[in-house]
Design an enzyme around this catalytic site. Structure first.
Site, PDB file in Angstrom:
ATOM      1  N   LYS A  75      14.623  25.759  71.821  1.00  0.00           N
ATOM      2  CA  LYS A  75      14.950  25.540  70.405  1.00  0.00           C
ATOM      3  C   LYS A  75      14.651  26.830  69.643  1.00  0.00           C
ATOM      4  O   LYS A  75      13.665  27.524  69.956  1.00  0.00           O
ATOM      5  CB  LYS A  75      14.089  24.378  69.880  1.00  0.00           C
ATOM      6  CG  LYS A  75      14.361  23.982  68.437  1.00  0.00           C
ATOM      7  CD  LYS A  75      13.448  22.806  68.039  1.00  0.00           C
ATOM      8  CE  LYS A  75      13.678  22.353  66.608  1.00  0.00           C
ATOM      9  NZ  LYS A  75      12.777  21.227  66.238  1.00  0.00           N
ATOM     10  N   SER A 150      15.160  17.302  64.326  1.00  0.00           N
ATOM     11  CA  SER A 150      15.759  18.615  64.159  1.00  0.00           C
ATOM     12  C   SER A 150      16.144  19.283  65.482  1.00  0.00           C
ATOM     13  O   SER A 150      16.943  20.220  65.473  1.00  0.00           O
ATOM     14  CB  SER A 150      14.783  19.524  63.405  1.00  0.00           C
ATOM     15  OG  SER A 150      13.617  19.748  64.181  1.00  0.00           O
ATOM     16  N   SER A 174      11.128  15.038  65.590  1.00  0.00           N
ATOM     17  CA  SER A 174      12.206  16.000  65.848  1.00  0.00           C
ATOM     18  C   SER A 174      12.589  16.172  67.309  1.00  0.00           C
ATOM     19  O   SER A 174      13.630  16.754  67.611  1.00  0.00           O
ATOM     20  CB  SER A 174      11.848  17.366  65.271  1.00  0.00           C
ATOM     21  OG  SER A 174      12.153  17.395  63.898  1.00  0.00           O
TER      22      SER A 174
END
Lengths: 477, 486
Positions: A75, A150, A174
């Site tokens: 990420k 996210s 997330s």
């Protein structure tokens, strides 16, 4: 090539059926073929191939690490030396990290191959990946749906076999919520279990690095590698790290609690509710004890979470000021306009909203009414959660009230979007470990996720039971 | 200002002193704190606050803060929480400073200073807390751009906040002198105000004498010497009295001191004060300062000026004045203390310190650390005088300068070089020679009968008895004379 466990990969490599290089080429091809999913912001193709050759050589001479054969995506919130680090934000335009964070370094030390940098909500703020300054990520199950957030890019990358596993971050869900939306396993360990050194901070007292994998076993292996004390993070736990992946058998019957109100919640999609009920029945049928419990603070969880996380975020994001690196406004005429214009141009709408909210709740006149009170409520939520976990081995609840929603559906209503976090923020507020596992699909074939919450630092039991749940309970529902 | 008007008012002063700590590495990273290196060289990603970095506690900072707390009679806080103070400035890399807010590491202390009447006065210490310094913004002449040097960013500081117990500029001066003395004794700060390692802000208000409610206070910044703190306070007291006398009101302000004019000018109003949004630093765990740790720190603490002052006056029976002067600087006090380990002529030692040694240091503007002689050598000089081998004048005016020139020599050797020992030495030598001659009447007779070669035997005996210390030429001469007269 659509491997579901590292064990299978290693068996095939040993049998000469595949190699790390083959795997990397396979994933690179998939990334290219699925560019429309927008899961990756950057692909390290040459590097990954070079790494793959090196790991193949190590496998041949018997010196390969625990993660040899694992092709991993990061990420865009994880520092990796000499690689761009941008948190999907324009404010970090042109920024390359000068160091590798602890967790990523530990992956590399065990011969994981890093294939690229993944799209996410800007500064990990969002539940749909619609807040990335690099565009939406599409759910591979239905391209009109969000992947969750996210860590949306990270979840889709695993879902669509663009890499074998992803490393994300989970502040209020997330990792778990996009895992549920994309039908993969998402783990948020106990707060402080993995060093945060090298993780771009959103809300420091909540942030944890987490994993997105196909199997519980691989989540266990990744945690085993990344967790543990770190001289660069003094908040990281000093506790020893068990060999989680080696002990995944459940012994005896368990006591499982579920919060009554979560099933009564009006926003709960019927199929998600059904998945919960089926799981509860199946567990009971297997002789486990499953009981409904009251949790008096359910309504306070999301507000408490947003007050505290935005407060910390408003401070954590102050360093992005256009002075030292990243975006600097060309329109700046003096110091104040340099700050204002650089930040106004560099941060997206949601990030600006949270910075303002956080600045407000910390301001002298409102501090006690919001920040202090929210800290007290957080303590109550933690105490109540710990109390429940002293009576039950695990808590079970839906990961999200619905399956993946449509792109744009909640985008105009921040409050509706924030409520999507209702079931994930509890573990974040309490700092306890939680895992989301796939639990079938809804009528439109969108994945459903169920969540198990365990006791602090008892990931071992959580892994074992969620593997059992996945292998023995959820298959039959 | 007429003293009649001035005398109607009472000033109330509190001081905030920032002391830069003498650690080798920064407060929250392992970067060097070395002063005077090229700009932006003492840096790492942590100092620069790059995304993903986290602070780390430097235990030395805690220990130094605790030392200062113990030296100022403070209570030490067991459970410390670090806090963030948020504000934007280009030289502040993270956009916040890591400091302490609600749980300062030291609280409720005091120090004692002498006021103008010569009485001991207690000045309260409200708190001492740990924090980190910011970098430096540099505005180069003729350039429109501002450059930033982050070398100082993250260098540890303690802030020492006094109670508003100070009543005039002399007390402020005495307070600062004492603070500086303490940080130097503790070896936690070099105390150099000109270089900014000690910084002082003053909160000043005035009220009518006998009033119980303090006036509106004004904060004055940017004073780079103790003298300037005094000047700023003097100026500010008069300025405020003048406003009040003219029926005005004091604005709550921050004012800047200008050393050239000796006056203060308004910087900003307190109404537009920054809201620093303090909150607990989530990147650092709470810091526990245990009793055991405090005990270890105590063991490691050097003697403080109060202790030495008492020792000098009570044990060494020195006059108050001597003790005061000798404890002004730690190094002087320790040098003196060491002289006193080699001689018990304490007053003489004090005279040597305050006389010849101090004059020499002053003349060459040297620090005691650069003084070429050892305490042992000074003690040797004192002993020589005490035993009547040389007089004080010869010791201080001749032997002392000679030793400074040849610091490798002992005081006796120096005296010998200068032939200042001769008289006493010859007497002693004569005694030995007389004894040698008297103990050998037979050989004396042979010598006298013409056996000159026996002189060598007598010389051998003399040299043996003097352990070879006698000057052979003198001994030879004296021996001949003694034999002839025998």
């Amino acid at each position: 090539m659509r491997y579901r466990s590292l064990r299978a990969i290693r068996t095939d490599i040993a049998a000469g059926n595949t190699s790390c290089s083959d795997l990397v080429r396979f994933y690179l091809q998939n990334i290219q073929d699925n560019a429309h999913l927008n899961a990756f912001l950057e692909v390290f193709a040459d590097e990954a191939l070079t790494q793959a050759e090196a790991v193949d050589a190590k496998i041949r001479n018997g010196s390969a690490g625990k993660l040899a054969g694992m092709v991993i995506g990061l990420k865009d919130v994880l520092a990796y030396k000499d690689h761009t680090l941008q948190s999907s934000s324009q404010i970090l335009n042109g920024f390359k990290s000068l160091f590798t964070g602890t967790a990523v370094q530990r992956l590399l030390n065990e011969d994981a191959i890093i294939i690229g940098r993944q799209n996410c909500d800007e500064f990990a703020m969002g539940a749909s990946n619609e807040n990335s300054s690099f565009g939406n990520v599409l759910n591979a199950a239905d391209n009109s749906k969000v992947p969750g957030g996210s860590s949306g890019g990270s979840a889709v990358a695993v879902q669509a076999d663009l890499c074998f596993a992803s490393i994300g971050s989970d502040t209020g869900g997330s990792v778990r919520q996009p895992a549920a939306f994309c039908g993969v396993v998402g783990l948020k360990p106990t707060y402080s279990r993995i060093s945060r050194y090298g993780l771009v901070a959103y809300a420091s007292s909540f942030d944890q690095i987490g994993t997105l994998t196909h199997s519980v076993e691989d989540a266990a292996l990744l945690l085993e590698v990344m967790a543990g004390a770190d001289e660069f993070d003094s908040t990281a736990s000093q506790r020893e790290v068990p060999a989680y992946s080696q002990h995944l058998e459940v012994s005896g019957k368990k006591k499982i609690g579920y919060i009554k109100d979560t099933l009564e919640s009006p926003g709960l999609q019927p199929e998600v509710k059904a998945a919960m009920e089926n799981a509860i029945e199946a567990l009971k049928a297997e002789g486990h004890t499953v009981e409904a419990v009251d949790f008096p603070y359910l309504a306070y969880m999301v507000p408490t979470y947003y007050i505290l996380t935005t407060a910390e975020a408003s401070s954590n994001l102050s360093r992005f000021d256009g002075v030292k690196y990243g975006h600097r406004s060309e329109q700046a005429t003096d110091l104040n306009s340099l700050y204002k214009k650089s930040r106004a141009e560099g941060f997206g709408e949601e990030v600006q909203r949270r910075i303002m909210l956080g600045t407000f709740v910390l301001s002298a006149s409102y501090y006690d009414a919001y920040y202090t009170k929210a800290q007290k409520v957080r303590r109550l939520i933690k105490e109540k959660t710990d109390e429940l976990l002293s009576r039950f081995d695990f808590l079970i609840l839906p990961t999200a009230p619905t399956t993946a929603f449509s792109i744009g559906e909640n985008a105009k209503d921040p409050l509706a979007m924030y409520l999507a976090d209702i079931f994930t923020v509890q573990a974040s507020l309490a700092g306890v470990p939680a895992i989301s596992v796939p639990a079938g699909t809804d009528a439109t074939n969108l994945p459903i996720g169920l969540q198990l919450i365990g006791r602090s630092f008892e990931e071992q039991e959580l892994f074992a039971f969620s593997k059992y749940l996945t292998d023995n309970i959820l298959v039959s529902t | 200002m007429e003293s009649a008007i001035r005398d109607k008012y009472q000033a109330v002063i509190g001081l905030e002193v920032h002391a830069q700590l003498l650690t080798e590495s920064k407060a929250y990273s392992s970067d060097s704190t070395e002063y005077g290196t090229l700009p932006n060289t003492n840096l790492s990603v942590i100092t620069l606050g790059h995304p993903g970095t986290l602070p780390r506690i430097n235990k030395k900072v805690v220990e130094m803060a605790v030392k200062m707390g113990l030296a100022t009679n403070c209570q030490i806080t067991e459970n410390n929480v670090y806090a963030r103070k948020n504000y934007f400035y280009p030289d502040l890399p993270k956009g916040y400073q890591i400091t302490q807010d609600k749980t300062p590491i030291c609280t409720k202390g005091y120090i004692e200073v002498k006021n103008n009447e010569g009485e001991e006065k207690r000045i309260g210490i409200t708190r001492i807390h740990m924090e980190e310094d910011a970098g430096k913004s540099m505005h180069l002449a003729g350039e429109t751009e501002t450059l930033v040097d982050f070398n100082r960013a993250g260098v540890p500081l303690i802030e020492i906040v006094s109670e508003p117990d100070i009543r005039d500029s002399d007390e402020a001066y005495a307070y600062l002198t004492q603070i500086k003395k303490l940080v130097q004794y503790l070896d936690i700060c070099d105390g150099n105000m000109e270089e900014g390692s000690l910084r002082c802000d003053a909160n000043i208000s005035v009220m009518l004498k006998g009033a119980t409610k303090f006036g509106t206070k004004v904060e004055v910044k940017n004073m780079n010497s103790f003298r300037n703190v005094q000047r700023a306070i003097e100026h500010e007291i008069e300025r405020q009295i003048e406003i009040l006398e003219n029926g005005g009101e004091i604005d709550s302000q921050t004012r800047n001191f200008d050393a050239n004019t000796g006056s203060t000018t308004a910087m900003r109003s307190k109404e537009t004060l920054n809201d620093y949004r303090y909150f607990p630093e989530p990147d650092l765990p709470p810091l526990v300062v245990s009793e055991a740790w405090i005990a270890r720190i105590k063991e490691d603490m050097p003697h403080l000026p109060q202790y030495l002052h008492q020792k000098f006056t009570e044990e060494f029976e020195l006059p108050e004045y001597d003790a005061q002067v000798l404890t002004d600087s730690k190094e002087i006090a320790l040098f003196f203390e060491e002289i006193c380990e080699h001689t018990n002529k304490y007053k003489a030692a004090s005279n040597w310190m305050m006389g010849p040694i101090k004059s020499y240091l002053n003349e060459l503007t040297l620090h005691i650390d650069d003084f070429p002689l050892t305490p042992n050598q000074i003690a040797g000089l004192i002993e020589m005088v005490e035993k009547g081998k040389v007089n004080y004048n010869a010791a201080s005016k001749q032997i002392f300068p000679h030793l400074l020139e040849y610091p490798g020599k002992s005081p006796l050797e120096a005296a010998d070089d200068l032939h200042l020992l001769q008289s006493t030495d010859e007497n002693a030598l004569q005694e030995i020679i007389t004894a040698v001659v008297a103990s050998n009447p037979a050989k004396v007779a042979e010598y006298k009968a013409g056996k000159q070669s026996l002189l060598g035997m007598f010389m051998g005996d003399v040299m043996k008895k003097t352990q070879g210390k006698a000057d052979p030429k003198i001994a030879n001469e004296l021996l001949r004379k003694t034999l002839e007269n025998a």
